[in-house]
Design an enzyme around this catalytic site. Structure first.
Site, PDB file in Angstrom:
ATOM      1  N   THR A   9       0.930  -1.243   0.048  1.00  0.00           N
ATOM      2  CA  THR A   9      -0.093  -0.130   0.034  1.00  0.00           C
ATOM      3  C   THR A   9       0.718   1.291   0.010  1.00  0.00           C
ATOM      4  OG1 THR A   9       0.019  -0.058   2.439  1.00  0.00           O
ATOM      5  CG2 THR A   9      -1.734  -1.129   1.310  1.00  0.00           C
ATOM      6  N   LEU A  11       4.217   3.835  -1.505  1.00  0.00           N
ATOM      7  CA  LEU A  11       4.392   4.433  -2.838  1.00  0.00           C
ATOM      8  C   LEU A  11       5.331   3.322  -3.556  1.00  0.00           C
ATOM      9  CD1 LEU A  11       5.583   8.027  -2.617  1.00  0.00           C
ATOM     10  CD2 LEU A  11       3.600   7.313  -3.688  1.00  0.00           C
ATOM     11  N   VAL A  12       6.295   3.026  -3.194  1.00  0.00           N
ATOM     12  CA  VAL A  12       7.241   1.950  -3.941  1.00  0.00           C
ATOM     13  C   VAL A  12       6.262   0.523  -4.096  1.00  0.00           C
ATOM     14  CG1 VAL A  12       9.333   0.594  -3.892  1.00  0.00           C
ATOM     15  CG2 VAL A  12       9.097   2.908  -3.047  1.00  0.00           C
ATOM     16  N   SER A  38      -3.360  -2.260   7.790  1.00  0.00           N
ATOM     17  CA  SER A  38      -3.897  -2.191   6.336  1.00  0.00           C
ATOM     18  C   SER A  38      -4.602  -3.676   5.947  1.00  0.00           C
ATOM     19  CB  SER A  38      -2.863  -1.805   5.361  1.00  0.00           C
ATOM     20  OG  SER A  38      -2.212  -0.671   5.642  1.00  0.00           O
ATOM     21  N   CYS A 126      17.970   4.086  -4.511  1.00  0.00           N
ATOM     22  CA  CYS A 126      17.560   4.769  -5.635  1.00  0.00           C
ATOM     23  C   CYS A 126      18.690   5.641  -6.311  1.00  0.00           C
ATOM     24  CB  CYS A 126      16.247   5.448  -5.474  1.00  0.00           C
ATOM     25  SG  CYS A 126      16.226   6.463  -3.993  1.00  0.00           S
ATOM     26  N   LYS A 211      25.282   5.737   1.809  1.00  0.00           N
ATOM     27  CA  LYS A 211      24.804   4.691   1.196  1.00  0.00           C
ATOM     28  C   LYS A 211      25.246   4.775  -0.310  1.00  0.00           C
ATOM     29  CE  LYS A 211      20.310   4.348   3.212  1.00  0.00           C
ATOM     30  NZ  LYS A 211      18.817   4.899   3.224  1.00  0.00           N
ATOM     31  N   ARG A 233      17.591  17.155  -1.037  1.00  0.00           N
ATOM     32  CA  ARG A 233      15.992  17.019  -1.130  1.00  0.00           C
ATOM     33  C   ARG A 233      15.380  18.505  -2.046  1.00  0.00           C
ATOM     34  NH1 ARG A 233      14.105  12.328  -1.377  1.00  0.00           N
ATOM     35  NH2 ARG A 233      14.582  12.025   0.842  1.00  0.00           N
ATOM     36  N   HIS A 240      14.898  11.742  -9.316  1.00  0.00           N
ATOM     37  CA  HIS A 240      16.220  12.116  -8.829  1.00  0.00           C
ATOM     38  C   HIS A 240      16.993  12.597  -9.854  1.00  0.00           C
ATOM     39  CE1 HIS A 240      14.792  10.741  -5.051  1.00  0.00           C
ATOM     40  NE2 HIS A 240      15.457   9.736  -4.871  1.00  0.00           N
TER      41      HIS A 240
HETATM   42  C1  2RA Z   1      15.089   9.048  -0.635  1.00  0.00           C
HETATM   43  N1  2RA Z   1      16.835   7.381  -1.357  1.00  0.00           N
HETATM   44  O1  2RA Z   1      15.377   9.512  -1.708  1.00  0.00           O
HETATM   45  C2  2RA Z   1      15.921   7.873  -0.350  1.00  0.00           C
HETATM   46  C3  2RA Z   1      15.065   6.457   0.011  1.00  0.00           C
HETATM   47  N2  2RA Z   1      14.030   6.463  -0.941  1.00  0.00           N
HETATM   48  O2  2RA Z   1      14.601   9.339   0.445  1.00  0.00           O
END
Ligand code: 2RA
Length: 335
Positions: A9, A11-12, A38, A126, A211, A233, A240
């Site tokens: 349920t 997003l991914v 859920s 990702c 990471k 962000r 991305h």
């Molecule tokens: C992010 N790579 O973009 C991390 C986890 N999806 O927040």
């Protein structure tokens, strides 16, 4: 093939269902799984509704493979239980990525390491996936020594709450709407950037940045590659973006670099300055490829290249890569 999607349920997880259907993965039976709150909800898959079940019921259903995207703590607790029941787990969390016994796989690069003994397989982060898909053909040809990467990451990487924060802030700014959204971040994200993804660790970097450093070495099977990252962000939805600077051992010719990228699996080159063509998240959204542009020599030092790399983080950065691992396992009779 009986397939479980754990975190169905989220997003991914939702994207995993979409990609399984789009790529026509041979799902004979779907087992959507989520947390207790859920259980009983329904998810749609290929025009049918399926009831979400508990972890225990999912194990009892004995799926052949389970795609996990349910967070690190859930994977840490439940992946071994699925594996012990003979179910192959492909986990999108960070829980198992750096475990030396667990393969960390981008199929275009290192699927050959997979064996029938692998019952837990880790999907990389990702931001790492898109970088190494572009890096791999160049490393093979010119031997990368050092990578400096800055990322510009979509709020979808955080999840539903972050998407609603961005949309809520925008509605507030544009229409003066009341702020009926929760804060996913410490700060506003719209009309802002936040130079922190995940928590800080002792060396002043974030977990996200480390990471990229550690996963790159493992996937490329080369601990000599030096990586430093700044992950940021930004108020974007489609994917991305990354500015990647790579110093090589060997000299390169730009035309050869372009040709290597154009012929690399999973890569699409978008790079035409005359017509201002370059990758952008709005164009990468809902696509499975890694888009590379702004290919140019770093004129500040020899044997060094600058790239701009964009990809949909929910797809190649998560769901599609996991499904591609499952496709490889099925095609190789490993599940
Ligand atoms: C992010 N790579 O973009 C991390 C986890 N999806 O927040």
């Amino acid at each position: 093939m009986k397939v479980a999607v754990v975190g169905a349920t989220g997003l991914v997880g939702t994207k995993m269902l979409q990609v399984l259907a789009e790529r026509n993965f041979p799902v004979s039976e779907l087992v959507p799984v989520a947390s207790a709150k859920s259980v009983g909800k329904e998810v749609a898959f290929k025009g049918k509704q399926y009831k979400v079940v508990s972890m225990e019921d999912a194990i009892a259903a004995k799926p052949d493979v389970a795609l996990f995207s349910a967070g690190g703590s859930t994977s840490a607790e439940w992946a071994p239980k699925f594996a012990a029941a003979g179910i192959t787990v492909i986990d999108n969390s960070s829980a198992w990525r750096m475990d030396p016994k667990v393969p960390l796989v981008v199929p275009e690069i290192n699927a050959d390491i997979l064996t029938s003994n692998d019952k837990i397989i880790a999907n990389p982060n990702c931001s790492t996936i898109q970088m190494v898909v572009a890096l791999a053909p160049l490393h093979k040809a010119y031997n990368a020594k050092r990578i400096v990467v800055s990322t510009y990451q979509s709020v979808t990487g955080t999840g539903v709450k972050a998407v609603s924060q961005l949309k809520g802030e925008r509605q507030q700014e544009v229409a003066g709407a009341t702020g009926d959204y929760e804060m996913a971040y410490k700060y506003p994200i719209d009309l802002n950037v936040i130079p922190q993804i995940d928590v800080f660790v002792d060396n002043g970097y974030t977990k996200e940045e480390m990471k990229m450093v550690n996963e790159t070495k493992k996937i490329m099977r080369d601990d000599s590659i030096r990586v430093t990252a700044t992950t940021v962000r930004i108020p974007v939805m489609g994917g991305h973006s990354e500015a990647v600077n790579i110093e090589f051992e060997n000299e390169f010719d730009l035309a050869d670099v372009r040709n290597l990228l154009e012929t690399a699996p999973g890569v699409v080159v978008v790079d035409d300055l005359a017509s201002q063509q370059y990758p952008m998240p709005k164009d990468a959204h809902e696509k499975d490829e890694v888009f590379v542009g702004r290919i140019r020599r770093d004129e500040s030092q020899p044997k060094t290249l600058n790239l701009w790399v964009v990809s949909d983080n929910l797809r190649k950065g998560a769901a599609t890569n996991a499904v591609q691992v499952a496709e490889y396992l099925a095609a190789s009779n490993l599940i």
